[in-house]
Design a protein around this motif. Structure first.
Motif, PDB file in Angstrom:
ATOM      1  N   MET A 105      47.493  37.542  26.806  1.00 47.63           N
ATOM      2  CA  MET A 105      46.949  38.214  27.984  1.00 47.63           C
ATOM      3  C   MET A 105      45.810  37.392  28.581  1.00 47.63           C
ATOM      4  N   ILE A 106      45.755  37.354  29.901  1.00 42.33           N
ATOM      5  CA  ILE A 106      44.792  36.520  30.605  1.00 42.33           C
ATOM      6  C   ILE A 106      43.453  37.239  30.771  1.00 42.33           C
ATOM      7  N   ALA A 107      42.382  36.579  30.336  1.00 45.05           N
ATOM      8  CA  ALA A 107      41.031  37.105  30.544  1.00 45.05           C
ATOM      9  C   ALA A 107      40.458  36.615  31.865  1.00 45.05           C
ATOM     10  N   ALA A 108      40.689  35.318  32.167  1.00 48.62           N
ATOM     11  CA  ALA A 108      40.050  34.766  33.365  1.00 48.62           C
ATOM     12  C   ALA A 108      40.764  33.533  33.883  1.00 48.62           C
ATOM     13  N   PHE A 109      40.634  33.350  35.170  1.00 41.51           N
ATOM     14  CA  PHE A 109      40.940  32.080  35.830  1.00 41.51           C
ATOM     15  C   PHE A 109      39.580  31.527  36.256  1.00 41.51           C
ATOM     16  N   ILE A 110      39.299  30.268  35.915  1.00 37.29           N
ATOM     17  CA  ILE A 110      38.024  29.666  36.282  1.00 37.29           C
ATOM     18  C   ILE A 110      38.278  28.385  37.070  1.00 37.29           C
ATOM     19  N   ALA A 111      37.518  28.209  38.137  1.00 37.43           N
ATOM     20  CA  ALA A 111      37.641  27.000  38.952  1.00 37.43           C
ATOM     21  C   ALA A 111      36.355  26.759  39.714  1.00 37.43           C
ATOM     22  N   GLU A 112      36.018  25.493  39.885  1.00 32.54           N
ATOM     23  CA  GLU A 112      34.977  25.151  40.846  1.00 32.54           C
ATOM     24  C   GLU A 112      35.508  25.487  42.233  1.00 32.54           C
ATOM     25  N   SER A 113      34.646  25.964  43.093  1.00 32.55           N
ATOM     26  CA  SER A 113      35.087  26.291  44.446  1.00 32.55           C
ATOM     27  C   SER A 113      35.566  25.048  45.177  1.00 32.55           C
ATOM     28  N   MET A 114      35.008  23.898  44.835  1.00 32.04           N
ATOM     29  CA  MET A 114      35.528  22.590  45.217  1.00 32.04           C
ATOM     30  C   MET A 114      35.394  21.728  43.969  1.00 32.04           C
ATOM     31  N   GLY A 168      43.837  29.712  51.522  1.00 26.94           N
ATOM     32  CA  GLY A 168      44.705  30.769  51.016  1.00 26.94           C
ATOM     33  C   GLY A 168      45.003  30.677  49.541  1.00 26.94           C
ATOM     34  N   TYR A 169      44.714  29.530  48.936  1.00 29.33           N
ATOM     35  CA  TYR A 169      45.031  29.329  47.517  1.00 29.33           C
ATOM     36  C   TYR A 169      44.279  30.312  46.622  1.00 29.33           C
ATOM     37  N   PHE A 170      42.962  30.397  46.792  1.00 32.20           N
ATOM     38  CA  PHE A 170      42.178  31.265  45.918  1.00 32.20           C
ATOM     39  C   PHE A 170      42.547  32.734  46.079  1.00 32.20           C
ATOM     40  N   GLN A 171      42.847  33.156  47.307  1.00 32.67           N
ATOM     41  CA  GLN A 171      43.249  34.553  47.510  1.00 32.67           C
ATOM     42  C   GLN A 171      44.506  34.889  46.714  1.00 32.67           C
ATOM     43  N   LYS A 172      45.477  33.996  46.776  1.00 26.16           N
ATOM     44  CA  LYS A 172      46.743  34.241  46.075  1.00 26.16           C
ATOM     45  C   LYS A 172      46.543  34.208  44.563  1.00 26.16           C
ATOM     46  N   VAL A 173      45.756  33.253  44.096  1.00 27.84           N
ATOM     47  CA  VAL A 173      45.489  33.173  42.658  1.00 27.84           C
ATOM     48  C   VAL A 173      44.770  34.431  42.187  1.00 27.84           C
ATOM     49  N   ALA A 174      43.766  34.870  42.938  1.00 32.29           N
ATOM     50  CA  ALA A 174      43.029  36.080  42.562  1.00 32.29           C
ATOM     51  C   ALA A 174      43.970  37.281  42.464  1.00 32.29           C
ATOM     52  N   GLU A 175      44.909  37.374  43.389  1.00 34.57           N
ATOM     53  CA  GLU A 175      45.872  38.481  43.371  1.00 34.57           C
ATOM     54  C   GLU A 175      46.689  38.462  42.082  1.00 34.57           C
ATOM     55  N   TYR A 176      47.164  37.274  41.696  1.00 33.30           N
ATOM     56  CA  TYR A 176      47.983  37.168  40.479  1.00 33.30           C
ATOM     57  C   TYR A 176      47.150  37.429  39.226  1.00 33.30           C
ATOM     58  N   VAL A 177      45.929  36.905  39.196  1.00 35.45           N
ATOM     59  CA  VAL A 177      45.062  37.068  38.022  1.00 35.45           C
ATOM     60  C   VAL A 177      44.649  38.526  37.863  1.00 35.45           C
ATOM     61  N   HIS A 178      44.281  39.168  38.973  1.00 30.61           N
ATOM     62  CA  HIS A 178      43.913  40.589  38.902  1.00 30.61           C
ATOM     63  C   HIS A 178      45.103  41.436  38.471  1.00 30.61           C
ATOM     64  N   GLY A 179      46.264  41.070  38.956  1.00 33.20           N
ATOM     65  CA  GLY A 179      47.468  41.799  38.578  1.00 33.20           C
ATOM     66  C   GLY A 179      47.766  41.702  37.098  1.00 33.20           C
ATOM     67  N   ALA A 180      47.270  40.634  36.466  1.00 36.22           N
ATOM     68  CA  ALA A 180      47.474  40.452  35.024  1.00 36.22           C
ATOM     69  C   ALA A 180      46.318  41.010  34.206  1.00 36.22           C
ATOM     70  N   GLY A 181      45.356  41.663  34.903  1.00 36.72           N
ATOM     71  CA  GLY A 181      44.227  42.252  34.196  1.00 36.72           C
ATOM     72  C   GLY A 181      43.081  41.295  33.952  1.00 36.72           C
ATOM     73  N   GLY A 182      43.117  40.117  34.584  1.00 35.85           N
ATOM     74  CA  GLY A 182      42.060  39.132  34.389  1.00 35.85           C
ATOM     75  C   GLY A 182      41.038  39.149  35.516  1.00 35.85           C
ATOM     76  N   VAL A 183      40.039  38.297  35.401  1.00 32.79           N
ATOM     77  CA  VAL A 183      39.005  38.177  36.429  1.00 32.79           C
ATOM     78  C   VAL A 183      38.956  36.743  36.940  1.00 32.79           C
ATOM     79  N   PHE A 184      38.371  36.580  38.111  1.00 34.96           N
ATOM     80  CA  PHE A 184      38.256  35.271  38.748  1.00 34.96           C
ATOM     81  C   PHE A 184      36.801  34.804  38.640  1.00 34.96           C
ATOM     82  N   ILE A 185      36.603  33.631  38.013  1.00 32.24           N
ATOM     83  CA  ILE A 185      35.269  33.031  37.890  1.00 32.24           C
ATOM     84  C   ILE A 185      35.168  31.852  38.840  1.00 32.24           C
ATOM     85  N   ALA A 186      34.209  31.908  39.764  1.00 32.53           N
ATOM     86  CA  ALA A 186      33.960  30.787  40.678  1.00 32.53           C
ATOM     87  C   ALA A 186      32.764  30.001  40.162  1.00 32.53           C
TER      88      ALA A 186
END
Length: 475
Positions: free
Chosen positions: A206-215, A227-245
């Protein structure tokens, strides 16, 4: 200028007492820096260097207002955050005011590495999951927990990727899997993350987080497609994870138009956790994690107190507040936008002139020059990049090269960088590239645009033999 040792003795003592894995810039001919002011650094002989790489000295080296704030508070009190003090709450309030409303709870640390480590703990406690998705070539810090999620580091060492770490392709539209001619690179790269999530779940993970530098910085100054981060956030949230910038290298107005780099992706994208550091203290060690009330409450429910001896101390917060004041008073965010645009235009003209320049990319005062041997194959010009940064040093301009192939010249100077500085830097670069191309027989009259198939003859594309490269490095 006051020196304890000669440069030769300093080098010898460093070799004896400092760990061999602690590298210096320009290792074959390091510079001994004894003082700095704003965007300039000075060696032991008083020689002035234009600093194009120091994103830590965000508002300028030794800014008098920052120095004054530190000294004033240090004369009064410095203690840990278990005592009530106005500085920490004022600083937290000021930081929160720059962020979207839901990001309102701060945890102070001493470095970006500490901040990212804490962000992982917050994510894992909140979700109850362990797995982390990171980007290829990413670097998030030097702690063990961060080396594990930093392919930039663990792929160079003897460590192997841990089972709970999942590496997604860097959303690089110049030399990545999906390039600028792809009909929808943002969706294509985001779908790679979606596939990683599905594969992990099919294996019971199970996914806890997606982490990425904003650049992405160490990865080669990569700007994700819109549009990349929006789509990734949607998939990560759907898996119960959080997005770390991770804004450690790119926050505090560096992109110009926005205070935080993640904001350039649109108001419909808000991370769950934001980490920051480096530029926060203009050289003073201060960093922070900002998150939502819900995530903070989940972290507190574990029963474990978060206490960090020096984090959020009165002096650090006074320094941080002074940095915010200087950014505002000197309009450095607007300066980053104006000077960054000016510099980018100058560099684009150089790209049209020099075959070695394959791509110019960046926003504000965060710019990368991707050097190539071949415009069609986009073969990294690694040796040439190293040659150029040493030659630029001789011209009293400090640059560095990074990216997975060490062929991308990084430009991320103090925010007080001026148009005159930009022109001086580009003039020096132009001269060095001209000599380099003439010496190797790769000079061309014009270079086609990056979106036009290159029709330049092969001999003009900068395809150097090993012997030629050796000659270059000895020029």
């Amino acid at each position: 200028m006051c020196e304890l040792y000669s440069k030769r003795d300093t080098l010898a003592l460093r070799g004896k007492h400092i760990g061999p894995s602690c590298k210096v810039f320009f290792a074959s001919d390091p510079i001994k820096i004894v003082r700095a002011q704003r965007q300039y650094m000075f060696d032991e002989n008083g020689e002035q260097y234009l600093d194009c790489i120091n994103n830590v000295a965000h508002v300028g080296h030794c800014h008098p207002e920052v120095v004054k704030a530190a000294l004033k508070q240090m004369e009064l009190l410095n203690t840990n955050s278990r005592f009530l003090h106005d500085n920490i709450v004022e600083y937290a309030k000021r930081l929160s005011a720059t962020l979207p409303e839901k990001l309102s709870v701060c945890y102070f640390t001493n470095s970006g590495s500490e901040a990212n480590d804490l962000a992982l703990r917050l994510a894992q406690q909140f979700t109850g999951h362990q797995d982390v998705i990171t980007l290829d070539h990413a670097y998030h810090g030097h702690l063990s927990s961060l080396i594990e999620i930093s392919p930039y580091k663990f792929l160079k060492g003897k460590d192997v990727k841990k089972e709970f770490v999942h590496v997604a392709p860097t959303p690089d539209t110049y030399r990545g899997k999906y390039k600028e001619d792809h009909e929808d690179p943002a969706s294509a790269y985001a779908d790679e993350v979606k596939e990683i999530i599905e594969d992990a779940q099919s294996s019971g993970r199970m996914i806890a987080a997606f982490i990425a530098e904003s650049m992405q910085s160490c990865g080669g100054q990569i700007i994700p497609p819109a549009g990349y981060f929006q789509k990734v956030a949607e998939y990560v949230h759907g898996a119960g994870g959080v997005f770390i910038a991770d804004e450690v290298q790119v926050g505090f107005g560096r992109v110009g138009k926005h205070f935080w780099s993640f904001q350039m992706h649109g108001e419909d994208f808000v991370p769950d956790i934001v980490t920051m550091g480096k530029s926060m203290g203009n050289g003073h060690p201060v960093a922070c994690v900002v998150t939502t009330k819900e995530i903070a409450e989940a972290f507190s429910s574990s029963g474990m107190e978060y206490f960090n001896t020096y984090a959020g101390n009165p002096v650090s917060c006074a320094v941080g507040l002074a940095v915010l004041d200087v950014i505002e008073k000197e309009d450095l965010q607007e300066n980053a936008s104006r000077v960054g645009n000016f510099l980018t235009e100058l560099l684009k003209k150089q790209k049209a002139k020099h075959t070695l320049i394959g791509d110019i990319r960046g926003i504000g005062l965060f710019i990368g020059i991707d050097l190539v041997k071949d415009h069609q194959k986009r073969t990294p010009a690694t040796a040439e990049a190293q040659h150029i940064i040493y030659k630029m040093k001789e011209k009293r301009v400090l640059l560095s090269a990074d990216g997975p192939h060490r062929n991308v010249l990084k430009i991320k100077p103090p925010m007080c960088f001026t148009e005159e500085d930009a022109k001086f830097m580009v003039d020096q670069l132009d001269g060095i590239l001209t000599v380099l191309e003439e010496a190797t027989g790769t000079k061309t009259e014009s270079v086609t645009s990056e979106n036009t198939p290159c029709k330049t003859k092969a001999k003009d594309l900068g395809v150097y033999s090993n012997c030629q490269v050796q000659v270059l490095l000895n020029l």
